[in-house]
Design an enzyme around this catalytic site. Structure first.
Site, short mmCIF file in Angstrom:
data_model
loop_
_atom_site.label_atom_id
_atom_site.label_comp_id
_atom_site.label_asym_id
_atom_site.label_seq_id
_atom_site.Cartn_x
_atom_site.Cartn_y
_atom_site.Cartn_z
N GLU A 170 3.39 -17.87 -27.78
CA GLU A 170 3.38 -17.73 -29.24
C GLU A 170 4.58 -18.45 -29.86
O GLU A 170 4.48 -18.98 -30.98
CB GLU A 170 3.39 -16.25 -29.62
CG GLU A 170 2.20 -15.46 -29.11
CD GLU A 170 0.87 -15.98 -29.62
OE1 GLU A 170 0.84 -16.67 -30.66
OE2 GLU A 170 -0.16 -15.71 -28.96
N ASP A 180 -3.57 -24.20 -29.54
CA ASP A 180 -4.15 -23.78 -28.27
C ASP A 180 -4.93 -24.91 -27.62
O ASP A 180 -5.56 -25.73 -28.29
CB ASP A 180 -5.07 -22.57 -28.48
CG ASP A 180 -4.30 -21.30 -28.76
OD1 ASP A 180 -3.23 -21.13 -28.16
OD2 ASP A 180 -4.75 -20.49 -29.58
#
Length: 950
Positions: free
Chosen positions: A199, A209
């Protein structure tokens, strides 16, 4: 004599020598010791005053509210726990463990260059924690890592609020208490430290991602691949039955890809250690995908948003840390564990420091009273402490710190607000007096707030006293009331975590009221904070009419405040059920020229209509505020900001407005932004949530638009949101979550992780609503007198499909200037080679676009065509688009779209690491063993027989 002096407080003077050495070649410095600190004298004929001013503030950068690198270590990492989180001291220890563990992973992931050096944990004011210190500039809203309760959209899943361009910092990371306290979630998401680094990469470096839950598989050269990075990660494909057993994957005849039930099971032991943005829970994964191993064909957000660049490339070439990471040397030994500080913010302590110099006389002093009155009556919360200081030739304390414990106390403060103005503008006296007032409660000003308003340049030397105020530990929000207010106001707000506003003294703009209404300090509990439903003004000699929608999430403490310019008008306010409120139901303050209607109890939900009638030409404003109707239902809120607080015109500016309810996105709203320069030019833009142009994702509740008509000077930002035609809903959006992937693993014996907890998709119906929000003001400094000519925006949603021998392309139309207007033309090219098309667009094969006429920005564009050769089965092609405006300025190359021709037939295409039925695997193994045993037995028998005859 072109000189500039300032004073630096004693406790920070130790930082000066290194700064002096850094700038030794730029200017000469002479240090003067004084009783109050260190005075630094800049003297260089070669530098203009503006350059000196910039360098001055660079020297003061030791006070900052943002994350930064101190050598190889990250410091000023603020982790805030929301006010709604029940006290559980285990959270503090677990947060420390997560960051400590994450520091080790971070150190290994980036070639031993960086780690977490210092972090601060902000706990809620209602916690009875021990060993906590007083918060300084830390606040929940400023924290980049937040611990808050789950909501129906995301559940307990960690995620990062990310909607900027690739390489730009995200808004914040969100963890829930349940995620941190329940060790069972480690099986779902992986070790907390590893998840934290995943994160952190979203947050700090703006990468995306490398997996895709919506497109877990894709075609590549006639084979089926799992969406991942790198492709060196090996695994198998299985469908998991309802009983938990495994079976071979089925192929969807429509897509020729595995069906939705098919999953990719990575092997537990791998020959590659990347990538943390693809499979962070895999034990062997410890770093990010580099250029030489990056899977640039995978249909994931990293490729889509970052121009098919590897994560490593973005971190080292495009992120905020790119310069440091390129020059930092790896540490020779593992770094020490992070140091932690636990802080707590008590009730708000605020001092209003108000300008009463001669230039404030007349309309300005009245507007200051009106706005400050609104703040004291409706914005500042109960139990906060407020003091009032004025300054001109001298400074005076009108009221020492007073606890807001009743409406009577609020009115007492209102009556003390200054009514007259005269004298010079001695800002340093005002700052000094305000700090003195704040010290009276406990001897220091740490975490206390200053609201500093002035309409002019300082008569005294603001550069001499601003550093002491900055270093004091107070949060300083500043309001420049007129275009001549001192430039130092911007810096004081920026360096202390405050907010900077400009406010014109044009009454109908209502900017001063909006600025004071925005001066809240959120704890994460929005049920106790005021919400501005409406703020609008007009000049008329007839009727001034409008509608304000009170939705079901608000209604308590609802007030209508009407300000008139000259003569008391006739006012009528009608409730949704038809009740009429007139002047007899309202309070009128003739000196303030203000009429107020306070709705008792909870205001009736629905459309409230107001009508104001006057016979003389005059200006009016109406401001409507309310609070949450229920303690357990947070209201719809709007937050707005620019992507840059300072622009020189070289990079486009973007307006963002986030519309949400308890972290859930509000979609289908109508959002308009008004940007007004200090010289009076005004531009209104409709912000869009369409996933094109400046908007990163469609339907995520973030409404965005490029701002192209930038004007020199300081500019204000105001957003109005409404939905008064059809109901809206907040929705569950799993597609665009920038969060940690749950990864099933297989190694010899299949081991499946438990399923993720269910997430509610129930929409919240609340009917019509209206909101207004004011963003922090921003500064534009152009080299020329006219705004730059921006090319059309980059197309980011190009998609391609091959049907038989026809190629169909779709995208959202860009504009003439970024995402506004209509482009002149398109250029479409294709290639068999993705890298060639991305790196050398002009060398791609051109597509005839003579028949393609661009539509207005935001429109859906489609173009179909046939290539000059038959497309073979299994062929993958890549496509890209550039657009051009009337000045022949070309856009950046679009995202690379890829399409494969797959003919449907009885045999599915090849599968990379296809996976096998577990039963077949066992049977095959048994057969192999039996064959080996048979061979061994036959060999042994032959040997014995031969020996018998020897």
């Amino acid at each position: 004599m072109n000189q500039l002096y300032w004073y630096h407080s004693v406790h920070s003077s130790k930082d000066i020598p290194s700064v002096i050495r850094h700038f030794k070649l730029i200017f000469d410095l002479t240090l003067f010791k004084t009783c109050s600190g260190v005075a630094v004298h800049l003297n260089s004929a070669a530098m203009d005053s503006r350059t000196k001013f910039v360098l001055l503030w660079m020297l003061l950068s030791s006070t900052s509210t943002g994350i930064k690198l101190d050598g190889n270590g990250y410091v000023d990492v603020i982790i805030a726990i929301g006010a709604k989180v029940p006290q559980d001291d285990r959270l503090i220890d677990i947060i420390k463990d997560m960051v400590t563990e994450g520091s080790v992973y971070l150190y290994e992931a980036l070639d031993k260059k960086v780690y977490f050096k210092e972090a601060t944990i902000l706990v809620p004011s209602h916690w009875k924690s021990k060993n906590v210190t007083k918060a300084r500039t830390e606040s929940f809203e400023k924290a980049k890592i937040r611990i808050d309760n789950a909501n129906s959209t995301y559940g307990d899943q960690p995620y990062t609020k990310q909607y900027g361009e690739c390489g730009t910092m995200a808004e914040y990371i969100h963890f829930t208490p349940e995620y941190l306290l329940n060790d069972a979630v480690i099986q779902l998401y992986g070790l907390r430290g590893r998840v934290f680094v995943h994160e952190w990469a979203h947050l700090r470096w703006g990468v995306y991602d490398e997996y895709n839950k919506e497109k877990p598989f894709y075609h590549s050269n006639g084979r089926i691949e799992a969406t991942r990075c790198s492709k060196n990660i090996e695994g198998q494909f299985y469908e998991v039955t309802a009983g938990g057993s495994l079976q071979p994957c089925h192929i969807d005849p429509q897509t020729s890809l595995p069906t939705d039930k098919c999953k990719f099971f990575p092997d537990r032991n791998q020959n590659t250690n990347s990538s943390l943005m693809s499979l962070p829970s895999l034990d062997s994964v410890s770093t990010f995908c580099r250029k030489n191993e990056h899977n640039n064909k995978a249909p994931n957000l990293q490729n889509e948003k970052c121009d098919n660049k590897a994560t490593w490339t973005v971190i080292f070439e495009d992120s905020v840390d790119k310069d440091a990471l390129q020059t930092l040397k790896p540490l020779e030994s593992p770094p020490p564990p992070p140091s932690f500080k636990v802080v707590q913010r008590a009730q708000r302590v605020v001092c209003l420091i108000l300008d009463v110099s001669g230039s404030m006389e007349g309309a300005r002093i009245l507007q200051q009273r009106q706005a400050a009155t609104h703040f004291l009556r409706y914005i500042i919360e109960d139990q906060a402490s407020v003091g009032i200081v004025t300054f001109s030739t001298s400074a005076s304390t009108l009221r020492s710190l007073t606890i807001i414990d009743s409406d009577i106390t609020r009115e007492t403060l209102v009556q003390l607000l200054p009514k007259r103005a005269s004298g010079s503008t001695n800002m340093c006296l005002g700052l000094s007096q305000g700090l003195h007032v704040l010290q009276k409660d406990n001897g220091d000003v740490l975490g206390d707030e200053i609201i500093f308003l002035t309409d002019g340049q300082a008569t005294d030397n603001i550069a001499g006293c601003a550093p002491s105020a900055i270093q004091s530990g107070a949060i300083i929000s500043t309001i420049a009331f007129s275009n001549s207010a001192a430039q130092a106001l911007t810096e004081m707000a920026d360096k202390t975590g405050g907010i900077f506003f400009i406010a014109k003294d044009d009454m109908i703009s209502n900017q001063l009221m909006d600025a004071f209404a925005s001066l809240t300090l959120s704890t994460g509990d929005y049920t106790n904070e005021p919400v501005q439903l409406e703020s609008v003004g007009a000049r008329t000699s007839d009727w001034f009419n409008g509608t304000v929608s009170v939705d079901q999430t608000v209604g308590n403490k609802t007030s209508f405040v009407i300000i008139y310019e000259t003569r008391f008008p006739s006012i009528y306010i009608q409730s949704p059920s038809g009740s009429i409120y007139t002047q007899t139901n309202m309070s009128h303050d003739g000196l303030l020229k203000t009429v107020t209607l306070n709705i008792p109890g909870t205001a009736e939900p629905g459309d409230w209509k107001y009508s104001i009638q006057t016979t003389s030409n005059q200006a009016f404003t109406i401001t409507v505020t309310s609070q949450a109707a229920h303690d357990d239902v947070p209201p719809i809120i709007v937050k707005t900001h620019m992507n840059q607080q300072f622009s020189d015109g070289t990079k486009p500016m973007t307006v963002f407005a986030e519309v949400s309810q308890n972290y859930r996105p509000v979609i289908n709203a109508e959002v308009w932004a008004t940007l007004e320069s200090e010289t009076g030019s005004e531009h209104t833009l409709q912000l869009l949530d369409n996933g094109a142009g400046a908007d990163a994702f469609q339907g995520d509740g973030i409404y965005s638009r490029y701002f192209t008509k930038i004007v020199n000077g300081r500019n204000s930002l105001k957003v109005r949101v409404k939905n008064q035609e059809s109901g809206f809903q907040t929705v569950f959006l799993p597609i665009h979550l920038r969060c940690t992937q749950v990864v099933p693993l297989i190694s010899g014996v299949v081991q499946l992780n438990p399923p993720k907890p269910p997430v509610s998709e129930e929409p919240l119906e609340v009917g019509n609503f209206t909101r207004t929000a004011t963003g922090e003001s921003f500064v534009v400094k152009l080299s020329g007198t006219t705004p730059p000519n921006f090319p059309p925006n980059r197309i980011t949603d190009l998609s391609a499909e091959i049907q038989e021998d026809t190629v169909l392309l779709s995208w959202t139309a860009p504009g003439e200037d970024l995402d506004q207007g209509t482009a002149k033309s398109y250029e479409i090219r294709w290639s068999f080679d993705l890298d060639m098309l991305r790196n050398s667009f002009s060398n791609g094969h051109v597509v005839n676009t003579a028949a393609v006429s661009p539509h207005e920005a935001g429109s859906v564009e489609q173009h179909s065509f046939n290539l000059s050769f038959p497309i073979q089965n299994g062929t993958t092609l890549f496509f890209a688009v550039q657009s051009e405006d009337e000045q022949n300025a070309k856009s950046e190359t679009s995202n690379i779209a890829q399409a494969s021709k797959i003919l449907h037939g009885p045999k599915p295409p090849g599968v990379s690491n296809p996976g096998m039925n577990l039963t077949v695997l066992v049977i095959s193994l048994c057969v192999v063993i039996m064959v080996i045993c048979f061979i061994v037995a036959v060999t042994a028998w032959a040997v014995r027989r031969r020996n018998r005859f020897v």
